[in-house]
Design a protein around this motif. Structure first.
Motif, PDB file in Angstrom:
ATOM      1  N   ARG A 229       0.815  -1.212   0.000  1.00 40.00           N
ATOM      2  CA  ARG A 229       0.000   0.000   0.000  1.00 40.00           C
ATOM      3  C   ARG A 229       0.851   1.266   0.000  1.00 40.00           C
ATOM      4  O   ARG A 229       0.327   2.361  -0.179  1.00 40.00           O
ATOM      5  CB  ARG A 229      -0.947  -0.007   1.204  1.00 40.00           C
ATOM      6  CG  ARG A 229      -1.956  -1.142   1.176  1.00 40.00           C
ATOM      7  CD  ARG A 229      -3.126  -0.887   2.107  1.00 40.00           C
ATOM      8  NE  ARG A 229      -2.745  -0.885   3.513  1.00 40.00           N
ATOM      9  CZ  ARG A 229      -2.661  -1.972   4.273  1.00 40.00           C
ATOM     10  NH1 ARG A 229      -2.891  -3.172   3.744  1.00 40.00           N
ATOM     11  NH2 ARG A 229      -2.338  -1.884   5.550  1.00 40.00           N
ATOM     12  N   MET A 230       2.151   1.117   0.228  1.00 35.72           N
ATOM     13  CA  MET A 230       3.036   2.271   0.225  1.00 35.72           C
ATOM     14  C   MET A 230       3.420   2.655  -1.203  1.00 35.72           C
ATOM     15  O   MET A 230       3.405   1.829  -2.107  1.00 35.72           O
ATOM     16  CB  MET A 230       4.298   1.978   1.036  1.00 35.72           C
ATOM     17  CG  MET A 230       4.045   1.828   2.530  1.00 35.72           C
ATOM     18  SD  MET A 230       5.555   1.443   3.461  1.00 35.72           S
ATOM     19  CE  MET A 230       6.538   2.909   3.162  1.00 35.72           C
ATOM     20  N   ARG A 231       3.782   3.907  -1.389  1.00 36.30           N
ATOM     21  CA  ARG A 231       4.247   4.371  -2.686  1.00 36.30           C
ATOM     22  C   ARG A 231       5.543   3.643  -3.056  1.00 36.30           C
ATOM     23  O   ARG A 231       6.389   3.404  -2.181  1.00 36.30           O
ATOM     24  CB  ARG A 231       4.510   5.871  -2.625  1.00 36.30           C
ATOM     25  CG  ARG A 231       3.297   6.710  -2.268  1.00 36.30           C
ATOM     26  CD  ARG A 231       3.710   8.121  -1.864  1.00 36.30           C
ATOM     27  NE  ARG A 231       4.528   8.759  -2.884  1.00 36.30           N
ATOM     28  CZ  ARG A 231       4.076   9.636  -3.780  1.00 36.30           C
ATOM     29  NH1 ARG A 231       2.787   9.964  -3.769  1.00 36.30           N
ATOM     30  NH2 ARG A 231       4.866  10.177  -4.660  1.00 36.30           N
ATOM     31  N   PRO A 232       5.747   3.294  -4.316  1.00 39.75           N
ATOM     32  CA  PRO A 232       6.962   2.564  -4.694  1.00 39.75           C
ATOM     33  C   PRO A 232       8.240   3.373  -4.526  1.00 39.75           C
ATOM     34  O   PRO A 232       9.326   2.796  -4.442  1.00 39.75           O
ATOM     35  CB  PRO A 232       6.715   2.212  -6.166  1.00 39.75           C
ATOM     36  CG  PRO A 232       5.681   3.180  -6.632  1.00 39.75           C
ATOM     37  CD  PRO A 232       4.825   3.468  -5.447  1.00 39.75           C
ATOM     38  N   ASP A 233       8.114   4.709  -4.449  1.00 42.96           N
ATOM     39  CA  ASP A 233       9.293   5.546  -4.233  1.00 42.96           C
ATOM     40  C   ASP A 233       9.393   6.006  -2.779  1.00 42.96           C
ATOM     41  O   ASP A 233      10.164   6.922  -2.455  1.00 42.96           O
ATOM     42  CB  ASP A 233       9.272   6.759  -5.164  1.00 42.96           C
ATOM     43  CG  ASP A 233       8.028   7.630  -4.955  1.00 42.96           C
ATOM     44  OD1 ASP A 233       7.074   7.163  -4.291  1.00 42.96           O
ATOM     45  OD2 ASP A 233       8.018   8.771  -5.464  1.00 42.96           O
ATOM     46  N   ALA A 234       8.627   5.359  -1.887  1.00 47.66           N
ATOM     47  CA  ALA A 234       8.603   5.773  -0.488  1.00 47.66           C
ATOM     48  C   ALA A 234       9.835   5.274   0.259  1.00 47.66           C
ATOM     49  O   ALA A 234      10.500   4.305  -0.137  1.00 47.66           O
ATOM     50  CB  ALA A 234       7.330   5.262   0.196  1.00 47.66           C
ATOM     51  N   LEU A 235      10.107   5.941   1.364  1.00 46.26           N
ATOM     52  CA  LEU A 235      11.189   5.576   2.266  1.00 46.26           C
ATOM     53  C   LEU A 235      10.585   5.178   3.605  1.00 46.26           C
ATOM     54  O   LEU A 235       9.616   5.792   4.060  1.00 46.26           O
ATOM     55  CB  LEU A 235      12.144   6.752   2.462  1.00 46.26           C
ATOM     56  CG  LEU A 235      12.727   7.372   1.193  1.00 46.26           C
ATOM     57  CD1 LEU A 235      13.509   8.638   1.530  1.00 46.26           C
ATOM     58  CD2 LEU A 235      13.610   6.371   0.468  1.00 46.26           C
ATOM     59  N   LEU A 236      11.156   4.150   4.237  1.00 47.64           N
ATOM     60  CA  LEU A 236      10.658   3.654   5.516  1.00 47.64           C
ATOM     61  C   LEU A 236      11.771   3.739   6.550  1.00 47.64           C
ATOM     62  O   LEU A 236      12.899   3.287   6.292  1.00 47.64           O
ATOM     63  CB  LEU A 236      10.182   2.203   5.370  1.00 47.64           C
ATOM     64  CG  LEU A 236       9.713   1.482   6.641  1.00 47.64           C
ATOM     65  CD1 LEU A 236       8.515   2.192   7.267  1.00 47.64           C
ATOM     66  CD2 LEU A 236       9.353   0.029   6.314  1.00 47.64           C
ATOM     67  N   VAL A 237      11.468   4.325   7.717  1.00 47.11           N
ATOM     68  CA  VAL A 237      12.428   4.449   8.812  1.00 47.11           C
ATOM     69  C   VAL A 237      11.853   3.756  10.036  1.00 47.11           C
ATOM     70  O   VAL A 237      10.737   4.072  10.465  1.00 47.11           O
ATOM     71  CB  VAL A 237      12.737   5.927   9.130  1.00 47.11           C
ATOM     72  CG1 VAL A 237      13.779   6.020  10.251  1.00 47.11           C
ATOM     73  CG2 VAL A 237      13.237   6.662   7.889  1.00 47.11           C
ATOM     74  N   ASN A 238      12.617   2.829  10.600  1.00 51.96           N
ATOM     75  CA  ASN A 238      12.155   2.083  11.774  1.00 51.96           C
ATOM     76  C   ASN A 238      13.153   2.238  12.910  1.00 51.96           C
ATOM     77  O   ASN A 238      14.231   1.647  12.891  1.00 51.96           O
ATOM     78  CB  ASN A 238      11.984   0.602  11.429  1.00 51.96           C
ATOM     79  CG  ASN A 238      11.495  -0.211  12.626  1.00 51.96           C
ATOM     80  OD1 ASN A 238      11.025   0.350  13.614  1.00 51.96           O
ATOM     81  ND2 ASN A 238      11.607  -1.527  12.544  1.00 51.96           N
ATOM     82  N   THR A 239      12.793   3.057  13.894  1.00 48.41           N
ATOM     83  CA  THR A 239      13.600   3.182  15.111  1.00 48.41           C
ATOM     84  C   THR A 239      12.807   2.684  16.313  1.00 48.41           C
ATOM     85  O   THR A 239      13.137   3.011  17.452  1.00 48.41           O
ATOM     86  CB  THR A 239      14.015   4.649  15.340  1.00 48.41           C
ATOM     87  OG1 THR A 239      12.838   5.468  15.417  1.00 48.41           O
ATOM     88  CG2 THR A 239      14.910   5.143  14.217  1.00 48.41           C
ATOM     89  N   ALA A 256      12.439  -5.871  -5.332  1.00 55.35           N
ATOM     90  CA  ALA A 256      11.484  -5.745  -6.440  1.00 55.35           C
ATOM     91  C   ALA A 256      11.255  -4.300  -6.866  1.00 55.35           C
ATOM     92  O   ALA A 256      10.508  -4.046  -7.814  1.00 55.35           O
ATOM     93  CB  ALA A 256      10.153  -6.380  -6.040  1.00 55.35           C
ATOM     94  N   GLY A 257      11.877  -3.347  -6.179  1.00 56.74           N
ATOM     95  CA  GLY A 257      11.687  -1.945  -6.523  1.00 56.74           C
ATOM     96  C   GLY A 257      10.357  -1.386  -6.070  1.00 56.74           C
ATOM     97  O   GLY A 257       9.915  -0.347  -6.562  1.00 56.74           O
ATOM     98  N   ARG A 258       9.699  -2.058  -5.108  1.00 61.92           N
ATOM     99  CA  ARG A 258       8.421  -1.569  -4.585  1.00 61.92           C
ATOM    100  C   ARG A 258       8.602  -0.711  -3.334  1.00 61.92           C
ATOM    101  O   ARG A 258       7.638  -0.227  -2.756  1.00 61.92           O
ATOM    102  CB  ARG A 258       7.497  -2.755  -4.276  1.00 61.92           C
ATOM    103  CG  ARG A 258       7.003  -3.486  -5.518  1.00 61.92           C
ATOM    104  CD  ARG A 258       6.028  -4.597  -5.167  1.00 61.92           C
ATOM    105  NE  ARG A 258       6.710  -5.772  -4.625  1.00 61.92           N
ATOM    106  CZ  ARG A 258       6.757  -6.098  -3.351  1.00 61.92           C
ATOM    107  NH1 ARG A 258       6.154  -5.334  -2.446  1.00 61.92           N
ATOM    108  NH2 ARG A 258       7.389  -7.184  -2.945  1.00 61.92           N
TER     109      ARG A 258
END
Length: 280
Positions: A229-239, A256-258
Motif C-alpha cells: 500500500r506504500m508508494r513505490p518511491d517511499a522511504l521507511l524508517v524504523n527506530t 522488487a523496486g516496490r
C-alpha cells in the motif's frame, strides 16, 4: 535494595558517562559488555539492580538473580522484559520514557535525509574512485544514480505520536514537510500534524517513520500487505522495534523496486546475524 552492603548495579552495556556517574554514586557498577542471557547468569547472581538498553530480560535471567530488586530499561517501552516473571519474583521494573526522545528524533531526520539523498551509495562510489566525469553536467550525475530527492514539500507519515513521534514531526515541519500521523491512542493532533487512518498514511506518505512499542497488535504492523500500500518511491524508517516490521517482506520489496529505501537501527536478535541478508 539491600541496606547492609553497597548495592551492586549490573549493566549489560555501557551508557552515557553522566548516567554512569549517577549510578556509581548509588552503588558498585559493573558493565557486562554482553546481552547473552547465558553469559549474564554469573554476574546476575550478585546483582541488586540490572540496567539494560534494548536487550531482552527473560524469566531465566530474573530467576538467576536472587538479590535482584529492580530492572531499569535505559529507553522507552518494556516489551523486552518478562513482566509476569518480574511480578512473580517481586522485582520492580522501570523505564525512562522520553529520555532519549530528542536524540532519536534527530536520528530519524538524519536517516530520512540519508536515504532521500542516496548518501551511502554516493560515499561508496567515491570510495571506489567512481567519480562521474563532468560532474557539473546533470546527465553525468543522473547516469551515476546520484540525483537524490529533497524532503522539502514531501509528506512524512508518523506512526505513533508519543514524545519521539512528536519530535520527529516538529523537525520535519521545520524542513518544509507536510506531516500526517496515526496513533490509536491519540485523539488530538499535535501542532501541524493531520491525523489519518493507517491505510491513508501508507498510501500518501513519501517517508514513513515508526514510533510504536511492540505488542501483539503492532507485531508485523508493516507486513507484505502493508508494504504494497506504500508508494513505490517511499522511504521507511524504523527506530521502534524490529518486530514491528516484517524484514523478509521489506527485503523482497526493496529487491522488487516496490520500496525505495529502508533505514533501521533495531534488529532481532541484536547484534544482528552478520549473514542477515538485510545487511547486504
Amino acid at each position: 535494595m539491600r541496606t547492609d552492603v553497597t548495592p551492586t548495579i549490573l549493566l549489560t552495556e555501557p551508557i552515557a558517562a553522566a548516567g554512569l556517574a549517577l549510578l556509581r554514586a548509588a552503588g558498585d557498577v559493573h558493565i557486562a559488555h554482553t546481552t547473552d542471557p547465558a553469559a549474564l547468569a554469573g554476574p546476575l547472581a550478585d546483582a541488586d539492580a540490572l540496567v539494560v538498553r534494548s536487550s531482552p530480560v527473560t524469566a531465566g535471567m530474573l530467576e538467576a538473580a536472587p538479590r535482584l530488586r529492580v530492572v531499569g530499561r535505559h529507553g522507552a517501552g518494556l516489551d523486552g522484559i518478562d513482566l509476569a516473571a518480574a511480578d512473580r519474583l517481586g522485582i520492580a521494573v522501570v523505564a525512562t520514557p522520553g529520555a532519549n526522545a530528542e536524540s532519536v528524533a534527530e536520528f530519524v531526520i538524519l536517516a530520512a535525509l540519508t536515504l532521500a539523498r542516496g548518501t551511502p551509495a554516493a560515499v561508496a562510489a567515491l570510495a571506489r574512485g567512481d567519480f562521474p566525469a563532468g560532474r557539473s553536467l546533470p546527465s553525468a550525475v543522473v547516469a551515476a544514480g546520484l540525483t537524490g530527492t529533497m524532503l522539502t514539500g514531501r509528506t512524512l507519515g508518523v506512526v505513533g505520536l508519543g514524545a519521539i513521534g512528536r519530535g520527529v514531526a516538529a523537525r520535519a515541519r521545520a524542513l518544509g514537510m507536510t506531516v500526517v500521523g496515526y496513533d490509536v491512542a491519540v485523539t488530538a493532533a499535535p501542532p501541524g500534524v493531520r491525523l489519518v487512518e493507517l491505510d491513508t498514511l501508507l498510501r500518501t506518505a513519501d517517508v514513513v517513520s515508526l514510533h510504536v512499542p511492540q505488542t501483539p497488535q503492532t507485531t508485523g504492523l508493516l507486513d507484505a500487505a502493508a508494504l504494497t500500500r506504500m508508494r513505490p518511491d517511499a522511504l521507511l524508517v524504523n527506530t521502534a522495534r524490529a518486530g514491528v516490521v516484517d524484514h523478509t517482506a521489506v527485503l523482497a520489496a526493496l529487491d522488487a523496486g516496490r520500496l525505495r529505501g529502508y533505514a533501521v537501527d533495531v534488529f532481532a536478535p541484536e547484534p544482528p546475524d552478520p549473514d542477515d541478508p538485510l545487511l547486504h
